[in-house]
Design a protein around this motif. Structure first.
Motif, PDB file in Angstrom:
ATOM      1  N   PHE A 171       0.814  -1.212   0.000  1.00  0.00           N
ATOM      2  CA  PHE A 171       0.000   0.000   0.000  1.00  0.00           C
ATOM      3  C   PHE A 171       0.853   1.270   0.000  1.00  0.00           C
ATOM      4  CE2 PHE A 171      -2.903  -3.152   1.804  1.00  0.00           C
ATOM      5  CZ  PHE A 171      -4.064  -2.890   1.093  1.00  0.00           C
ATOM      6  N   LEU A 172       1.914   1.272   0.780  1.00  0.00           N
ATOM      7  CA  LEU A 172       2.721   2.485   0.956  1.00  0.00           C
ATOM      8  C   LEU A 172       3.959   2.506   0.074  1.00  0.00           C
ATOM      9  CD1 LEU A 172       2.506   2.760   4.843  1.00  0.00           C
ATOM     10  CD2 LEU A 172       1.124   3.954   3.135  1.00  0.00           C
ATOM     11  N   GLY A 173       4.274   1.383  -0.579  1.00  0.00           N
ATOM     12  CA  GLY A 173       5.451   1.326  -1.431  1.00  0.00           C
ATOM     13  C   GLY A 173       5.143   1.409  -2.908  1.00  0.00           C
ATOM     14  N   SER A 174       3.869   1.483  -3.249  1.00  0.00           N
ATOM     15  CA  SER A 174       3.458   1.562  -4.646  1.00  0.00           C
ATOM     16  C   SER A 174       3.162   3.022  -5.005  1.00  0.00           C
ATOM     17  CB  SER A 174       2.218   0.697  -4.887  1.00  0.00           C
ATOM     18  OG  SER A 174       1.655   0.961  -6.157  1.00  0.00           O
ATOM     19  N   THR A 175       3.677   3.457  -6.133  1.00  0.00           N
ATOM     20  CA  THR A 175       3.454   4.841  -6.554  1.00  0.00           C
ATOM     21  C   THR A 175       1.991   5.113  -6.889  1.00  0.00           C
ATOM     22  OG1 THR A 175       4.063   4.216  -8.813  1.00  0.00           O
ATOM     23  CG2 THR A 175       5.797   5.140  -7.406  1.00  0.00           C
ATOM     24  N   SER A 176       1.240   4.069  -7.190  1.00  0.00           N
ATOM     25  CA  SER A 176      -0.178   4.256  -7.530  1.00  0.00           C
ATOM     26  C   SER A 176      -1.096   4.121  -6.317  1.00  0.00           C
ATOM     27  CB  SER A 176      -0.602   3.249  -8.602  1.00  0.00           C
ATOM     28  OG  SER A 176      -0.399   1.913  -8.142  1.00  0.00           O
ATOM     29  N   LEU A 177      -0.641   3.432  -5.266  1.00  0.00           N
ATOM     30  CA  LEU A 177      -1.489   3.191  -4.101  1.00  0.00           C
ATOM     31  C   LEU A 177      -1.132   4.057  -2.898  1.00  0.00           C
ATOM     32  CD1 LEU A 177      -1.789  -0.716  -4.092  1.00  0.00           C
ATOM     33  CD2 LEU A 177      -3.469   0.949  -4.890  1.00  0.00           C
ATOM     34  N   ALA A 178       0.077   4.585  -2.848  1.00  0.00           N
ATOM     35  CA  ALA A 178       0.531   5.304  -1.653  1.00  0.00           C
ATOM     36  C   ALA A 178      -0.319   6.545  -1.383  1.00  0.00           C
ATOM     37  CB  ALA A 178       2.004   5.680  -1.797  1.00  0.00           C
ATOM     38  N   LEU A 179      -0.570   7.351  -2.418  1.00  0.00           N
ATOM     39  CA  LEU A 179      -1.340   8.575  -2.211  1.00  0.00           C
ATOM     40  C   LEU A 179      -2.783   8.292  -1.812  1.00  0.00           C
ATOM     41  CD1 LEU A 179      -1.321  11.646  -2.222  1.00  0.00           C
ATOM     42  CD2 LEU A 179      -1.889  11.587  -4.664  1.00  0.00           C
ATOM     43  N   PRO A 180      -3.528   7.400  -2.514  1.00  0.00           N
ATOM     44  CA  PRO A 180      -4.886   7.080  -2.043  1.00  0.00           C
ATOM     45  C   PRO A 180      -4.915   6.527  -0.628  1.00  0.00           C
ATOM     46  CG  PRO A 180      -4.571   6.295  -4.284  1.00  0.00           C
ATOM     47  CD  PRO A 180      -3.234   6.742  -3.803  1.00  0.00           C
ATOM     48  N   THR A 181      -3.892   5.757  -0.260  1.00  0.00           N
ATOM     49  CA  THR A 181      -3.845   5.222   1.103  1.00  0.00           C
ATOM     50  C   THR A 181      -3.700   6.342   2.116  1.00  0.00           C
ATOM     51  OG1 THR A 181      -2.826   3.173   0.298  1.00  0.00           O
ATOM     52  CG2 THR A 181      -2.625   3.658   2.648  1.00  0.00           C
ATOM     53  N   LEU A 182      -2.812   7.290   1.847  1.00  0.00           N
ATOM     54  CA  LEU A 182      -2.632   8.426   2.754  1.00  0.00           C
ATOM     55  C   LEU A 182      -3.880   9.301   2.811  1.00  0.00           C
ATOM     56  CD1 LEU A 182       1.025   9.704   2.260  1.00  0.00           C
ATOM     57  CD2 LEU A 182       0.057   8.470   4.188  1.00  0.00           C
ATOM     58  N   LEU A 183      -4.553   9.459   1.677  1.00  0.00           N
ATOM     59  CA  LEU A 183      -5.794  10.239   1.663  1.00  0.00           C
ATOM     60  C   LEU A 183      -6.842   9.604   2.566  1.00  0.00           C
ATOM     61  CD1 LEU A 183      -6.087  11.085  -2.147  1.00  0.00           C
ATOM     62  CD2 LEU A 183      -5.507  12.668  -0.310  1.00  0.00           C
ATOM     63  N   SER A 184      -6.951   8.286   2.512  1.00  0.00           N
ATOM     64  CA  SER A 184      -7.919   7.582   3.355  1.00  0.00           C
ATOM     65  C   SER A 184      -7.586   7.760   4.832  1.00  0.00           C
ATOM     66  CB  SER A 184      -7.937   6.094   3.001  1.00  0.00           C
ATOM     67  OG  SER A 184      -8.232   5.897   1.631  1.00  0.00           O
ATOM     68  N   ILE A 185      -6.299   7.666   5.166  1.00  0.00           N
ATOM     69  CA  ILE A 185      -5.890   7.835   6.562  1.00  0.00           C
ATOM     70  C   ILE A 185      -6.148   9.257   7.029  1.00  0.00           C
ATOM     71  CG2 ILE A 185      -3.943   7.696   8.163  1.00  0.00           C
ATOM     72  CD1 ILE A 185      -2.675   5.660   6.236  1.00  0.00           C
ATOM     73  N   ASP A 186      -5.878  10.228   6.169  1.00  0.00           N
ATOM     74  CA  ASP A 186      -6.073  11.632   6.539  1.00  0.00           C
ATOM     75  C   ASP A 186      -7.547  11.941   6.758  1.00  0.00           C
ATOM     76  OD1 ASP A 186      -4.848  14.387   6.794  1.00  0.00           O
ATOM     77  OD2 ASP A 186      -6.252  14.775   5.157  1.00  0.00           O
ATOM     78  N   VAL A 187      -8.415  11.404   5.901  1.00  0.00           N
ATOM     79  CA  VAL A 187      -9.858  11.612   6.082  1.00  0.00           C
ATOM     80  C   VAL A 187     -10.313  10.997   7.395  1.00  0.00           C
ATOM     81  CG1 VAL A 187     -12.125  10.954   5.184  1.00  0.00           C
ATOM     82  CG2 VAL A 187     -10.376  11.833   3.626  1.00  0.00           C
ATOM     83  N   TRP A 188      -9.841   9.799   7.691  1.00  0.00           N
ATOM     84  CA  TRP A 188     -10.198   9.142   8.960  1.00  0.00           C
ATOM     85  C   TRP A 188      -9.682   9.925  10.159  1.00  0.00           C
ATOM     86  CZ3 TRP A 188      -6.397   6.757  12.163  1.00  0.00           C
ATOM     87  CH2 TRP A 188      -6.920   6.102  13.283  1.00  0.00           C
ATOM     88  N   LYS A 189      -8.457  10.459  10.048  1.00  0.00           N
ATOM     89  CA  LYS A 189      -7.852  11.192  11.162  1.00  0.00           C
ATOM     90  C   LYS A 189      -8.589  12.498  11.444  1.00  0.00           C
ATOM     91  CE  LYS A 189      -4.490  12.304  14.104  1.00  0.00           C
ATOM     92  NZ  LYS A 189      -5.034  13.572  14.604  1.00  0.00           N
ATOM     93  N   GLY A 190      -8.999  13.219  10.408  1.00  0.00           N
ATOM     94  CA  GLY A 190      -9.652  14.510  10.599  1.00  0.00           C
ATOM     95  C   GLY A 190     -11.162  14.454  10.663  1.00  0.00           C
ATOM     96  N   PHE A 191     -11.733  13.250  10.513  1.00  0.00           N
ATOM     97  CA  PHE A 191     -13.189  13.119  10.464  1.00  0.00           C
ATOM     98  C   PHE A 191     -13.840  13.594  11.751  1.00  0.00           C
ATOM     99  CE2 PHE A 191     -17.264  10.947  10.476  1.00  0.00           C
ATOM    100  CZ  PHE A 191     -17.669  11.063   9.157  1.00  0.00           C
ATOM    101  N   GLY A 192     -13.217  13.315  12.895  1.00  0.00           N
ATOM    102  CA  GLY A 192     -13.821  13.650  14.188  1.00  0.00           C
ATOM    103  C   GLY A 192     -13.998  15.137  14.390  1.00  0.00           C
ATOM    104  N   ILE A 193     -12.994  15.929  14.044  1.00  0.00           N
ATOM    105  CA  ILE A 193     -13.097  17.374  14.265  1.00  0.00           C
ATOM    106  C   ILE A 193     -14.123  17.991  13.318  1.00  0.00           C
ATOM    107  CG2 ILE A 193     -11.222  17.967  12.674  1.00  0.00           C
ATOM    108  CD1 ILE A 193     -12.028  19.658  16.042  1.00  0.00           C
ATOM    109  N   THR A 194     -14.202  17.476  12.082  1.00  0.00           N
ATOM    110  CA  THR A 194     -15.227  17.961  11.152  1.00  0.00           C
ATOM    111  C   THR A 194     -16.617  17.606  11.659  1.00  0.00           C
ATOM    112  OG1 THR A 194     -13.655  17.615   9.347  1.00  0.00           O
ATOM    113  CG2 THR A 194     -15.952  17.995   8.744  1.00  0.00           C
ATOM    114  N   LEU A 195     -16.759  16.427  12.246  1.00  0.00           N
ATOM    115  CA  LEU A 195     -18.035  16.026  12.835  1.00  0.00           C
ATOM    116  C   LEU A 195     -18.443  16.967  13.954  1.00  0.00           C
ATOM    117  CD1 LEU A 195     -20.297  13.839  13.129  1.00  0.00           C
ATOM    118  CD2 LEU A 195     -18.803  12.735  14.803  1.00  0.00           C
ATOM    119  N   ILE A 196     -17.501  17.373  14.797  1.00  0.00           N
ATOM    120  CA  ILE A 196     -17.796  18.306  15.882  1.00  0.00           C
ATOM    121  C   ILE A 196     -18.236  19.653  15.322  1.00  0.00           C
ATOM    122  CG2 ILE A 196     -16.797  19.568  17.825  1.00  0.00           C
ATOM    123  CD1 ILE A 196     -17.347  16.627  18.363  1.00  0.00           C
ATOM    124  N   TYR A 197     -17.587  20.100  14.246  1.00  0.00           N
ATOM    125  CA  TYR A 197     -18.008  21.349  13.601  1.00  0.00           C
ATOM    126  C   TYR A 197     -19.478  21.276  13.182  1.00  0.00           C
ATOM    127  CZ  TYR A 197     -13.046  22.656  13.086  1.00  0.00           C
ATOM    128  OH  TYR A 197     -11.745  22.980  13.309  1.00  0.00           O
TER     129      TYR A 197
END
Length: 318
Positions: A171-197
């Motif tokens: 997932f993290l070593g592929s040039t085609s999968l690394a960015l979508p994987t990070l995007l998914s993690i970032d959305v999950w990480k910031g989802f809580g604060i957006t929910l509070i908003y």
């Protein structure tokens, strides 16, 4: 009549008398003194670095001693001509697009569900969703990297055991999968604060409007469309800008998980700047060039934000 007016003037509140302002300042002097540490910290760690970046951007400086080699706009020209910078800027912009078009609407839908009083354990659900926000991003990045490790990581083990894949997925070593994987993690990480908003925005909807809509026979969807959403629209614009700014400056997650790799496939502008300023592999850091990249990124962010203003203004006035 004159006597009455004079008496009224004598009884006027002290705030209306200009002569009382110095006395008011002395009275609340201790309150203002408590603001001094905040002002000093804000000036030293926010205002000064911003101004210094503009100044250092005009020098070829390695961070040692005082900058002396003036290069004018050469650093800015090099930044604007760098394909790596524009690729990193596009990746940063993709993080914002994911936050706006995936995280923002999903958080709104979940906030509407969690805002219902009939939902049991809703406070527990809020807590569970908000936990990733308070967790350290660097720790989350390390844990995610371990889970996604193609050589024995839990995720790949589950995929192999269930037969979903025939070989481990990098997932993290592929040039085609690394960015979508990070995007998914970032959305999950910031989802809580957006929910509070969104939950805070939903609290501003007057109960009497919702009750009136129910009395008039409006169902859930019509009440949501014609009552709830129009009321929260002005706050929604603020939430959109907050989420946009936060996601555009993603750094710690990328730095902890991929460091911008593989082959700069996940490189964002903050990691691009960090690499030229602090990468130990460089023989001499290029603080001047990194400062110029930061200035250009700040100006581009400002331009993108201002371009949203006409659209957002129309939405508010609609």
């Amino acid at each position: 009549m004159t006597t009455t007016m004079e008496r009224a003037a004598d009884k006027a509140p002290a705030r209306e008398r200009p002569g009382r302002r110095p006395g008011r300042l002395r009275k609340h002097l201790w309150s203002y003194l408590f603001l001094v540490p905040l002002v000093l910290l804000f000036g030293g760690f926010t205002i000064w670095p911003m101004l210094a970046s503009w100044w250092y951007a005009f020098f070829d400086w390695d961070g040692v001693g005082s900058p002396t080699e003036w290069v004018g706009l050469a650093n800015f020209r090099e930044v604007l001509a760098s394909d790596a910078f524009w690729r990193a800027f596009w990746h940063s912009f993709v993080f914002s697009l994911a936050a706006i078009f995936i995280e923002l609407p999903l958080a709104l839908i979940l906030a509407i569900l969690l805002n219902n009083t009939w939902l049991r354990f809703r406070n527990l659900y809020r807590l569970v969703i908000f936990l990733p926000v308070v967790a350290t991003t660097a720790v989350i990045g390390i844990v995610i990297a371990i889970l996604l490790d193609p050589a024995g990581g839990l995720v790949n083990r589950i995929l192999l055991d269930t037969g979903l894949v025939n070989e481990p997925v990098n997932f993290l070593g592929s040039t085609s999968l690394a960015l979508p994987t990070l995007l998914s993690i970032d959305v999950w990480k910031g989802f809580g604060i957006t929910l509070i908003y969104w939950l805070a925005a939903l609290q501003t909807v007057p109960k009497d409007l919702q009750e009136a809509a129910a009395i008039d026979g409006a169902g859930f969807w019509r009440s949501l469309r014609f009552v709830t959403l129009p009321v929260v629209t002005p706050i929604a614009i603020v939430i959109l800008l907050l989420v946009f700014q936060r996601s555009l400056n993603t750094f710690d997650l990328v730095r902890a998980v991929t460091e911008g790799g593989p082959d700069y496939a996940t490189d964002v502008v903050p990691t691009y700047i960090y690499r030229y300023a602090f990468d130990p592999s460089l023989q001499a850091p290029r603080y001047g060039f990194a400062s110029a990249a930061g200035v250009v990124f700040g100006l581009l962010t400002l331009v993108v934000t201002l371009l949203q203003a006409p659209f957002l203004r129309r939405r508010v006035n609609a």
